[in-house]
Design a protein around this motif. Sequence first.
Motif, PDB file in Angstrom:
ATOM      1  N   MET A   1       0.843  -1.195   0.000  1.00  0.00           N
ATOM      2  CA  MET A   1       0.000   0.000   0.000  1.00  0.00           C
ATOM      3  C   MET A   1       0.881   1.249   0.000  1.00  0.00           C
ATOM      4  O   MET A   1       1.822   1.351   0.784  1.00  0.00           O
ATOM      5  CB  MET A   1      -0.902  -0.011   1.241  1.00  0.00           C
ATOM      6  CG  MET A   1      -1.898   1.150   1.277  1.00  0.00           C
ATOM      7  SD  MET A   1      -2.872   1.168   2.805  1.00  0.00           S
ATOM      8  CE  MET A   1      -3.745  -0.384   2.670  1.00  0.00           C
ATOM      9  N   ASP A   2       0.600   2.185  -0.908  1.00  0.00           N
ATOM     10  CA  ASP A   2       1.403   3.407  -1.011  1.00  0.00           C
ATOM     11  C   ASP A   2       1.086   4.366   0.137  1.00  0.00           C
ATOM     12  O   ASP A   2      -0.060   4.468   0.580  1.00  0.00           O
ATOM     13  CB  ASP A   2       1.110   4.120  -2.340  1.00  0.00           C
ATOM     14  CG  ASP A   2       1.591   3.325  -3.539  1.00  0.00           C
ATOM     15  OD1 ASP A   2       2.664   2.710  -3.437  1.00  0.00           O
ATOM     16  OD2 ASP A   2       0.893   3.324  -4.569  1.00  0.00           O
ATOM     17  N   ARG A   3       2.127   5.051   0.610  1.00  0.00           N
ATOM     18  CA  ARG A   3       1.919   6.158   1.551  1.00  0.00           C
ATOM     19  C   ARG A   3       2.356   7.432   0.846  1.00  0.00           C
ATOM     20  O   ARG A   3       3.504   7.540   0.385  1.00  0.00           O
ATOM     21  CB  ARG A   3       2.732   5.943   2.831  1.00  0.00           C
ATOM     22  CG  ARG A   3       2.578   7.106   3.825  1.00  0.00           C
ATOM     23  CD  ARG A   3       3.165   6.796   5.190  1.00  0.00           C
ATOM     24  NE  ARG A   3       3.085   7.986   6.029  1.00  0.00           N
ATOM     25  CZ  ARG A   3       4.150   8.647   6.494  1.00  0.00           C
ATOM     26  NH1 ARG A   3       5.369   8.222   6.234  1.00  0.00           N
ATOM     27  NH2 ARG A   3       3.991   9.733   7.231  1.00  0.00           N
ATOM     28  N   ILE A   4       1.430   8.367   0.739  1.00  0.00           N
ATOM     29  CA  ILE A   4       1.676   9.575  -0.058  1.00  0.00           C
ATOM     30  C   ILE A   4       1.419  10.810   0.801  1.00  0.00           C
ATOM     31  O   ILE A   4       0.392  10.904   1.483  1.00  0.00           O
ATOM     32  CB  ILE A   4       0.782   9.576  -1.316  1.00  0.00           C
ATOM     33  CG1 ILE A   4       1.158   8.363  -2.191  1.00  0.00           C
ATOM     34  CG2 ILE A   4       0.948  10.872  -2.100  1.00  0.00           C
ATOM     35  CD1 ILE A   4       0.257   8.135  -3.366  1.00  0.00           C
ATOM     36  N   VAL A   5       2.366  11.732   0.775  1.00  0.00           N
ATOM     37  CA  VAL A   5       2.247  12.982   1.528  1.00  0.00           C
ATOM     38  C   VAL A   5       1.871  14.100   0.567  1.00  0.00           C
ATOM     39  O   VAL A   5       2.525  14.287  -0.467  1.00  0.00           O
ATOM     40  CB  VAL A   5       3.570  13.316   2.255  1.00  0.00           C
ATOM     41  CG1 VAL A   5       3.470  14.666   2.963  1.00  0.00           C
ATOM     42  CG2 VAL A   5       3.924  12.226   3.255  1.00  0.00           C
ATOM     43  N   VAL A   6       0.816  14.835   0.901  1.00  0.00           N
ATOM     44  CA  VAL A   6       0.354  15.958   0.086  1.00  0.00           C
ATOM     45  C   VAL A   6       0.620  17.240   0.869  1.00  0.00           C
ATOM     46  O   VAL A   6       0.023  17.467   1.930  1.00  0.00           O
ATOM     47  CB  VAL A   6      -1.160  15.835  -0.223  1.00  0.00           C
ATOM     48  CG1 VAL A   6      -1.639  17.052  -1.012  1.00  0.00           C
ATOM     49  CG2 VAL A   6      -1.439  14.552  -0.990  1.00  0.00           C
ATOM     50  N   ALA A   7       1.533  18.068   0.377  1.00  0.00           N
ATOM     51  CA  ALA A   7       1.906  19.304   1.073  1.00  0.00           C
ATOM     52  C   ALA A   7       1.490  20.520   0.246  1.00  0.00           C
ATOM     53  O   ALA A   7       2.123  20.863  -0.754  1.00  0.00           O
ATOM     54  CB  ALA A   7       3.414  19.331   1.337  1.00  0.00           C
ATOM     55  N   ASP A   8       0.403  21.155   0.664  1.00  0.00           N
ATOM     56  CA  ASP A   8      -0.115  22.349  -0.021  1.00  0.00           C
ATOM     57  C   ASP A   8      -0.903  23.154   1.002  1.00  0.00           C
ATOM     58  O   ASP A   8      -1.662  22.582   1.791  1.00  0.00           O
ATOM     59  CB  ASP A   8      -1.014  21.947  -1.195  1.00  0.00           C
ATOM     60  CG  ASP A   8      -1.312  23.126  -2.127  1.00  0.00           C
ATOM     61  OD1 ASP A   8      -2.009  24.061  -1.682  1.00  0.00           O
ATOM     62  OD2 ASP A   8      -0.839  23.110  -3.269  1.00  0.00           O
ATOM     63  N   ASP A   9      -0.718  24.472   1.006  1.00  0.00           N
ATOM     64  CA  ASP A   9      -1.390  25.257   2.048  1.00  0.00           C
ATOM     65  C   ASP A   9      -2.786  25.739   1.637  1.00  0.00           C
ATOM     66  O   ASP A   9      -3.431  26.480   2.379  1.00  0.00           O
ATOM     67  CB  ASP A   9      -0.511  26.440   2.504  1.00  0.00           C
ATOM     68  CG  ASP A   9      -0.090  27.354   1.364  1.00  0.00           C
ATOM     69  OD1 ASP A   9      -0.527  27.111   0.226  1.00  0.00           O
ATOM     70  OD2 ASP A   9       0.695  28.296   1.618  1.00  0.00           O
ATOM     71  N   HIS A  10      -3.264  25.313   0.465  1.00  0.00           N
ATOM     72  CA  HIS A  10      -4.630  25.643   0.051  1.00  0.00           C
ATOM     73  C   HIS A  10      -5.515  24.416   0.258  1.00  0.00           C
ATOM     74  O   HIS A  10      -5.369  23.423  -0.468  1.00  0.00           O
ATOM     75  CB  HIS A  10      -4.680  26.065  -1.424  1.00  0.00           C
ATOM     76  CG  HIS A  10      -4.204  27.469  -1.646  1.00  0.00           C
ATOM     77  ND1 HIS A  10      -5.050  28.544  -1.713  1.00  0.00           N
ATOM     78  CD2 HIS A  10      -2.953  27.966  -1.786  1.00  0.00           C
ATOM     79  CE1 HIS A  10      -4.349  29.649  -1.904  1.00  0.00           C
ATOM     80  NE2 HIS A  10      -3.066  29.326  -1.947  1.00  0.00           N
ATOM     81  N   PRO A  11      -6.445  24.451   1.221  1.00  0.00           N
ATOM     82  CA  PRO A  11      -7.282  23.280   1.508  1.00  0.00           C
ATOM     83  C   PRO A  11      -8.018  22.746   0.274  1.00  0.00           C
ATOM     84  O   PRO A  11      -8.104  21.527   0.085  1.00  0.00           O
ATOM     85  CB  PRO A  11      -8.272  23.793   2.557  1.00  0.00           C
ATOM     86  CG  PRO A  11      -7.559  24.937   3.220  1.00  0.00           C
ATOM     87  CD  PRO A  11      -6.726  25.566   2.142  1.00  0.00           C
TER      88      PRO A  11
END
Length: 203
Positions: A1-11
């Motif tokens: 199972m992939d673990r993916i981090v999403v980093a963006d300051d716009h919800p």
Amino acid sequence: MDRIVVADDHPLFRAALRSAVEKASPGALIDECASLAEARTALSIGAVDLLLLDLKLSDSEGMAGLAAIRAEHPTVPVAVVSASEDATVVRHALGLGAAGFIPKSAGLPQMVEAITAILAGDEWAPETPDVADDDLPARVASLTPSQLRILEGLKAGRLNKQIAFDLGVSEATIKAHLTSVFRKLGVHNRTQAVILAKQLDPA
């Protein structure tokens, strides 16, 4: 199972990226971050298969965040997400080691395509104006014998693991070679490499 981090300051945009990730990798574990500091924390607490990194965060702007992450976590694929589509910005990000470049103007299908490609070990970036292909033969000639055999494997539609079996090396070795092949040919993924290589085929 992939673990993916999403980093963006716009919800809202973070939600769009999450939706794309869910389609590209159903069941993936997704960590949402609103700052570079949060992304660094997420990266430090376990293996990550992909980081989607906005170039403009509250605590980081431009390529500094990308450079820092690449230095701290060189094995984690990082896809830059940016409102800029300038070819120079794209090339700079890829030159710093980004595995992909996703413009914020991209539609959901394009985002899914990009994330799928990067998770598969390819580089992905939008089409940018390229120099004329009159130096294509020289670019192909710069490939090593092993890289040429890998390029032939791509043209034959073979998977990385099949090419690895053919050459008697590991799949990781093939992926490493592919990065060099793409860079030498001036392309971003296997599809573009194949199209370019076929331009040299006899009519």
